[in-house]
Design a protein around this motif. Sequence first.
Motif, short mmCIF file in Angstrom:
data_model
loop_
_atom_site.label_atom_id
_atom_site.label_comp_id
_atom_site.label_asym_id
_atom_site.label_seq_id
_atom_site.Cartn_x
_atom_site.Cartn_y
_atom_site.Cartn_z
N TYR A 1 1.84 2.35 -14.03
CA TYR A 1 3.30 2.20 -13.99
C TYR A 1 3.69 1.11 -13.00
CZ TYR A 1 8.24 3.42 -13.39
OH TYR A 1 9.61 3.38 -13.31
N TRP A 2 3.18 1.21 -11.76
CA TRP A 2 3.54 0.23 -10.73
C TRP A 2 2.98 -1.15 -11.06
CZ3 TRP A 2 7.45 2.19 -8.75
CH2 TRP A 2 7.51 3.51 -8.31
N LYS A 3 1.80 -1.18 -11.61
CA LYS A 3 1.18 -2.48 -11.94
C LYS A 3 1.99 -3.19 -13.02
CE LYS A 3 -3.24 -2.56 -11.82
NZ LYS A 3 -4.68 -2.38 -12.12
N THR A 4 2.45 -2.46 -14.01
CA THR A 4 3.25 -3.06 -15.08
C THR A 4 4.55 -3.63 -14.52
OG1 THR A 4 2.34 -1.59 -16.77
CG2 THR A 4 4.47 -2.63 -17.25
N LEU A 5 5.23 -2.85 -13.68
CA LEU A 5 6.47 -3.33 -13.09
C LEU A 5 6.24 -4.56 -12.21
CD1 LEU A 5 8.33 -0.04 -12.09
CD2 LEU A 5 8.76 -1.51 -14.05
N ALA A 6 5.15 -4.53 -11.44
CA ALA A 6 4.84 -5.68 -10.59
C ALA A 6 4.58 -6.93 -11.41
CB ALA A 6 3.64 -5.36 -9.70
N ASN A 7 3.85 -6.78 -12.50
CA ASN A 7 3.55 -7.93 -13.36
C ASN A 7 4.79 -8.45 -14.08
OD1 ASN A 7 0.84 -7.88 -12.65
ND2 ASN A 7 0.24 -6.61 -14.39
N GLU A 8 5.79 -7.58 -14.24
CA GLU A 8 7.03 -8.00 -14.90
C GLU A 8 7.98 -8.73 -13.96
OE1 GLU A 8 7.25 -4.51 -18.36
OE2 GLU A 8 8.48 -4.34 -16.55
N GLY A 9 7.65 -8.75 -12.66
CA GLY A 9 8.45 -9.53 -11.73
C GLY A 9 9.44 -8.75 -10.89
N HIS A 10 9.35 -7.42 -10.87
CA HIS A 10 10.23 -6.64 -10.02
C HIS A 10 9.79 -6.77 -8.56
CE1 HIS A 10 12.17 -4.67 -13.45
NE2 HIS A 10 10.97 -4.63 -14.00
N VAL B 1 2.50 2.36 2.98
CA VAL B 1 2.95 2.13 1.61
C VAL B 1 2.39 0.81 1.09
CG1 VAL B 1 4.94 1.92 0.09
CG2 VAL B 1 5.05 3.44 2.07
N ASN B 2 2.44 -0.21 1.93
CA ASN B 2 1.91 -1.52 1.52
C ASN B 2 0.42 -1.44 1.22
OD1 ASN B 2 2.24 -4.45 1.18
ND2 ASN B 2 0.91 -4.58 2.97
N GLN B 3 -0.31 -0.72 2.04
CA GLN B 3 -1.75 -0.58 1.82
C GLN B 3 -2.05 0.11 0.50
OE1 GLN B 3 -2.72 1.56 5.39
NE2 GLN B 3 -2.49 -0.24 6.71
N ARG B 4 -1.31 1.17 0.20
CA ARG B 4 -1.54 1.88 -1.05
C ARG B 4 -1.10 1.03 -2.25
NH1 ARG B 4 -2.01 7.26 -2.43
NH2 ARG B 4 -3.21 7.33 -0.48
N PHE B 5 0.04 0.35 -2.12
CA PHE B 5 0.53 -0.49 -3.22
C PHE B 5 -0.47 -1.60 -3.53
CE2 PHE B 5 3.44 -3.79 -4.99
CZ PHE B 5 3.94 -3.06 -6.05
N LEU B 6 -1.07 -2.15 -2.50
CA LEU B 6 -2.09 -3.18 -2.70
C LEU B 6 -3.29 -2.62 -3.45
CD1 LEU B 6 -2.99 -6.10 -2.11
CD2 LEU B 6 -3.90 -5.30 0.08
N GLN B 7 -3.69 -1.40 -3.12
CA GLN B 7 -4.79 -0.75 -3.82
C GLN B 7 -4.46 -0.50 -5.29
OE1 GLN B 7 -5.44 2.84 -1.58
NE2 GLN B 7 -6.42 1.80 0.15
N LEU B 8 -3.21 -0.12 -5.56
CA LEU B 8 -2.81 0.24 -6.92
C LEU B 8 -2.55 -0.96 -7.80
CD1 LEU B 8 -0.31 3.18 -6.23
CD2 LEU B 8 -2.72 3.35 -6.84
N THR B 9 -2.03 -2.04 -7.21
CA THR B 9 -1.56 -3.17 -8.03
C THR B 9 -2.23 -4.50 -7.72
OG1 THR B 9 0.21 -3.84 -6.52
CG2 THR B 9 0.72 -2.07 -8.09
N GLY B 10 -2.88 -4.60 -6.57
CA GLY B 10 -3.43 -5.89 -6.16
C GLY B 10 -2.39 -6.81 -5.57
#
Length: 279
Positions: free
Chosen positions: A98-107, A156-165
């Motif tokens: 979910y988060w990776k898709t949103l990140a790739n979409e430019g949110h 949060v940043n550390q986990r987000f980096l793990q989840l989405t790169g």
Amino acid sequence: MVFSLPIVPATSKHRPYIVAALAALILPVQISATAAAAANHSVACKGTIYLTFDTGSQSQAELIATTLRRHQIKATFFLANEKTVRDDYSLDPSWAPYWKTLANEGHAFGSHTFDHVYVIGDLPDGRIEVRPQFGADAGKKLAWTPQQYCSELRRVNQRFLQLTGKQLDPYWRAPGGKLTPNLLKAGEACGYRHVAWAPAGFSGDELSSEKFSNAVLLKRALDHLRDGDIFMAHLGIWSRKQAWAPENLEPLIAGLEQKSFCFATLREHPSYLSATPVK
């Protein structure tokens, strides 16, 4: 507009000249149409609204993402590791797609503290009294130094980096929107700019649906939102019986579009253009 071309035999010998003639006539028209569309869009956009969404029960997460995608709107999401309706947590690996898709979409994405930590108040020695909602210390009163609060934001940043790169953007939002002087300084020293919301930007999705119907909340937003306002809602709220998003998000966006508002992430907000990436 009607174009007339000389009639020539459609032989292989003449075909290149026919194609070239058509291109010479049609290409300028295509360019003019594109330029006109861009100009019309620029004229039509009379203001910008910045949609933001905090994590929550995640019951409306997919609906919100789908609605934004359909309208080609980019928003800003503030993330905490909260209990969800799927009986997991919003920053578990199960939410990575979910988060990776949103990140790739430019949110855009900011920190909402990892354990959704509410501030109670500043202490005389410079520390901050807090109460996490989730995690090992859920429900406990704790006294944190500014450095400890910074670590909580960075989790949060550390986990987000793990989840989405990808890294978070340099923004954060205090749970409940409550700030103290020490808390604000702690965030700034950590490299995060705090983001509140406009008075008209409070969706009201946390309020009692018996006292504040969706119709009332929608009308208030459409009547009072102005250019530059930051709007806040959640990806799902446990307590509200009549969920806000299914009934209000689509008409809110459509109503604002009819008023010639455009939408953008906080990366384009004048108050946050100078914010530097989190490291």
